[in-house]
Structure formats: structure tokens, C-alpha cells
Scaffold this motif. Structure first.
Motif, PDB file in Angstrom:
ATOM      1  N   LEU A   1       0.818  -1.209   0.000  1.00 54.65           N
ATOM      2  CA  LEU A   1       0.000   0.000   0.000  1.00 54.65           C
ATOM      3  C   LEU A   1       0.855   1.265   0.000  1.00 54.65           C
ATOM      4  CD1 LEU A   1      -2.815  -0.919   2.551  1.00 54.65           C
ATOM      5  CD2 LEU A   1      -3.049  -0.685   0.074  1.00 54.65           C
ATOM      6  N   LYS A   2       2.161   1.114   0.203  1.00 56.01           N
ATOM      7  CA  LYS A   2       3.079   2.246   0.181  1.00 56.01           C
ATOM      8  C   LYS A   2       3.795   2.375  -1.164  1.00 56.01           C
ATOM      9  CE  LYS A   2       4.052   1.315   5.068  1.00 56.01           C
ATOM     10  NZ  LYS A   2       5.112   0.927   6.041  1.00 56.01           N
ATOM     11  N   ALA A   3       3.475   1.503  -2.117  1.00 57.73           N
ATOM     12  CA  ALA A   3       4.153   1.517  -3.420  1.00 57.73           C
ATOM     13  C   ALA A   3       3.919   2.839  -4.145  1.00 57.73           C
ATOM     14  CB  ALA A   3       3.651   0.357  -4.275  1.00 57.73           C
ATOM     15  N   ASP A   4       4.845   3.209  -5.019  1.00 58.41           N
ATOM     16  CA  ASP A   4       4.719   4.460  -5.759  1.00 58.41           C
ATOM     17  C   ASP A   4       3.580   4.427  -6.761  1.00 58.41           C
ATOM     18  OD1 ASP A   4       6.875   5.578  -4.416  1.00 58.41           O
ATOM     19  OD2 ASP A   4       8.334   4.956  -5.923  1.00 58.41           O
ATOM     20  N   ASP A   5       3.368   3.278  -7.401  1.00 57.64           N
ATOM     21  CA  ASP A   5       2.346   3.192  -8.434  1.00 57.64           C
ATOM     22  C   ASP A   5       0.980   2.881  -7.830  1.00 57.64           C
ATOM     23  OD1 ASP A   5       0.684   1.819 -10.669  1.00 57.64           O
ATOM     24  OD2 ASP A   5       2.358   2.790 -11.702  1.00 57.64           O
TER      25      ASP A   5
ATOM     26  N   THR B   1      -3.735  -0.259  -5.429  1.00 57.21           N
ATOM     27  CA  THR B   1      -5.116  -0.684  -5.671  1.00 57.21           C
ATOM     28  C   THR B   1      -5.253  -2.190  -5.522  1.00 57.21           C
ATOM     29  OG1 THR B   1      -5.548   1.167  -7.161  1.00 57.21           O
ATOM     30  CG2 THR B   1      -6.976  -0.768  -7.380  1.00 57.21           C
ATOM     31  N   ASN B   2      -4.360  -2.930  -6.157  1.00 65.99           N
ATOM     32  CA  ASN B   2      -4.399  -4.394  -6.067  1.00 65.99           C
ATOM     33  C   ASN B   2      -4.173  -4.876  -4.640  1.00 65.99           C
ATOM     34  OD1 ASN B   2      -4.610  -6.001  -8.775  1.00 65.99           O
ATOM     35  ND2 ASN B   2      -3.476  -4.150  -9.259  1.00 65.99           N
ATOM     36  N   ALA B   3      -3.285  -4.189  -3.915  1.00 64.17           N
ATOM     37  CA  ALA B   3      -3.025  -4.582  -2.529  1.00 64.17           C
ATOM     38  C   ALA B   3      -4.266  -4.380  -1.663  1.00 64.17           C
ATOM     39  CB  ALA B   3      -1.853  -3.769  -1.972  1.00 64.17           C
ATOM     40  N   ALA B   4      -4.995  -3.271  -1.885  1.00 60.91           N
ATOM     41  CA  ALA B   4      -6.214  -3.014  -1.113  1.00 60.91           C
ATOM     42  C   ALA B   4      -7.276  -4.074  -1.397  1.00 60.91           C
ATOM     43  CB  ALA B   4      -6.752  -1.621  -1.441  1.00 60.91           C
ATOM     44  N   LEU B   5      -7.436  -4.418  -2.658  1.00 61.17           N
ATOM     45  CA  LEU B   5      -8.418  -5.457  -3.008  1.00 61.17           C
ATOM     46  C   LEU B   5      -8.020  -6.809  -2.427  1.00 61.17           C
ATOM     47  CD1 LEU B   5      -9.058  -4.457  -6.731  1.00 61.17           C
ATOM     48  CD2 LEU B   5     -10.593  -4.095  -4.793  1.00 61.17           C
ATOM     49  N   ALA B   6      -6.709  -7.104  -2.458  1.00 60.01           N
ATOM     50  CA  ALA B   6      -6.232  -8.375  -1.916  1.00 60.01           C
ATOM     51  C   ALA B   6      -6.432  -8.435  -0.404  1.00 60.01           C
ATOM     52  CB  ALA B   6      -4.761  -8.578  -2.265  1.00 60.01           C
ATOM     53  N   LEU B   7      -6.234  -7.305   0.286  1.00 59.08           N
ATOM     54  CA  LEU B   7      -6.481  -7.273   1.730  1.00 59.08           C
ATOM     55  C   LEU B   7      -7.939  -7.586   2.035  1.00 59.08           C
ATOM     56  CD1 LEU B   7      -4.344  -4.188   2.782  1.00 59.08           C
ATOM     57  CD2 LEU B   7      -4.177  -6.464   3.792  1.00 59.08           C
TER      58      LEU B   7
END
Length: 280
Positions: free
Chosen positions: A42-46, A51-57
């Protein structure tokens, strides 16, 4: 780096995110490691990685995914904020309601507000909160109605007890709609299928009113603020938002005065809808 190369790189990173999540899911230390890994993404630059990390969480079904998703609701990118709200909805943890409500009060994007509202309603319904009609009992039948209206649970950021806010705000809203004589109130906790059938049977136009109460402003007397987001019903496509305010010279802590101000602010917010309903 060319745009094609950059896109390939991002797609690869996103694939790695989900691939590692899958592998972690089969390991002995899966839960904590998986959440920590995704929270870091969730801290990635892109924004696409975030977005993908939030959905995966949201798909982890883990209690400790709530806090990373709460933080992601404040992401600078509205796509990430939408994903965080959608992730919170899928996660299904009632402890996420507070931060969803807090974000809803200050969110400027209509698209994000829609996702926040849907997440709050889903989580509240799951824990037994009020869902559609905003009250108890069957509504009165209005044979002259042209419009069918469902009310959300009140999103309360006022600092007052929920029961007090509900009593003041919902009573004022329902009374104003009933006095207008062209609205049919929807029953509590109505399913989308039932709403669609009722609307079609009576050939009415459906609306869903999402009501939120902001914190009181005590800078000069007492000011109450209520906002009503107007959606179609039962599909819930956002059509607009109407703010309402009411002020008095009452001092902080005057509960009766605050309740009257809440009712007045709710009526003020509702008036734009009542007077211009055909425009929505």
C-alpha cells in the motif's frame, strides 16, 4: 522507460503481489506475513499496485486487515480509495465502520463516496443495523405517490448518541416526505428484488437517500450540518448531494437545542430534493 515497458512492469508487479499472497496463504505463518506484505504494498509508488493490494487485503478474511485498509482510505489517489472501501466491504468486519464513516464525512469524490456508503451499509446490515427504511414498522401506504423513497441508516459524526440523532433526523425527514404527499416510503430492510417489484407494480420512480450528520460547529453559537446524498433505487446510482445547515445562539451541551438544530438541518438538506425531485 517506455509506456509499454512500464505497463508490463506494473502488470508483473501486480501478478507477483497476488502470487505471493497465494503462496503465503499456504504457509504456516500465513496470516501475519500476508497482511504485512500487502500493507507494505500500500506504500508503493504506483497507484495500481496499491489498488491491487487493497483489493487483496479485502479478500484475506483476516481481522488485522482492517487497519491497513483504514489507512488506505486516505490515499491520495481516488482509485485506491475506492478499492480500499470495496476491500473493507468484502472483508466484512464491523470494526471498519468507524473509519469508513470518518472518511465519508470528508471525501470529495462522488465515486469514492458511493463505495464508502455501500461498504457502511453492508457492514451495518451484517451486524444487525438498520438498512433500508431507517425506522421500524411498515410505512403508511400513499395511493397518490409518484416517488418511492428508501432511507439509509444515519451516518453519525456529531458526537451525540446514535439514538438521539436517529430520533431527530429521521423523524424530520419522514415528516417532510409525508407532508409533501407525493412520496411512498419503502419498508425497512427491503431487498433490491422487492424494491424493484414494488416500484414496477405502482409505476413509481425510486430514490435512495443516504443521510450523514457532520460534527457540530461551536465557533459562534451552535451550528448543525446534515448532508443527503441522492441515489436512484434500487440500483443506487449517485444523482446528487444536498447539504443543509441550521444555527442558533445555544451554547455547547444544550441537548434539546442541538436536537432541534439537527431536525432543522435535515429538513433544509431534504428541501432541494423535495422541490426538485424531477431533476434527479
Amino acid at each position: 522507460m517506455g509506456s509499454r515497458t512500464h505497463s508490463i512492469l506494473i502488470a508483473t508487479v501486480c501478478a507477483v503481489v497476488f502470487g505471493l499472497v497465494s503462496l503465503l496463504g499456504r504457509s504456516a505463518f500465513a496470516d501475519d506475513a500476508k497482511i504485512a506484505f500487502l500493507a507494505d504494498k500500500l506504500k508503493a509508488d504506483d497507484f495500481r499496485v496499491r489498488t491491487n493490494a487493497a483489493l487483496a487485503l479485502g479478500a484475506t478474511n483476516e481481522d488485522n486487515a482492517v487497519q491497513p485498509l483504514c489507512r488506505a482510505l486516505s490515499d491520495e489517489n481516488e482509485v485506491v480509495r475506492q478499492a480500499a472501501a470495496a476491500g473493507m466491504k468484502r472483508l466484512g468486519r464491523a470494526q471498519g465502520i468507524a473509519c469508513l464513516r470518518e472518511r465519508l464525512g470528508g471525501e470529495g469524490s462522488d465515486a469514492v463516496r458511493l463505495q464508502l456508503t455501500r461498504a457502511i451499509e453492508t457492514l451495518e446490515a451484517a451486524r444487525g443495523g438498520s438498512g433500508g427504511g431507517g425506522g421500524s414498522g411498515e410505512p403508511k401506504n400513499n395511493a397518490q405517490a409518484k416517488y418511492y423513497v428508501a432511507l439509509s441508516a444515519v451516518q453519525n459524526r456529531s458526537g451525540k448518541a446514535q439514538t438521539e440523532v436517529d430520533a431527530a433526523v429521521l423523524a424530520a425527514v419522514k415528516k417532510r416526505l409525508e407532508n409533501a404527499a407525493v412520496f411512498q416510503m419503502a419498508p425497512d430492510k427491503e431487498t433490491p428484488a422487492a424494491a424493484k417489484a414494488n416500484i414496477a407494480k405502482r409505476k413509481l420512480k425510486g430514490f435512495y437517500l443516504s443521510i450523514s450528520v457532520d460534527p457540530f460547529d461551536y465557533a459562534s453559537g451552535t451550528k448543525a450540518s446534515v448532508r443527503i446524498a441522492i441515489f436512484t433505487y434500487p440500483n443506487k446510482d449517485l444523482r446528487g448531494e444536498s447539504p443543509g445547515k441550521a444555527r442558533s445562539s445555544a451554547s455547547k451541551g444544550d441537548k434539546d437545542a442541538e436536537n432541534r438544530l439537527l431536525a432543522a438541518a435535515a429538513e433544509s438538506a431534504l428541501e432541494a430534493f423535495v422541490q426538485g425531485v424531477d431533476q434527479f
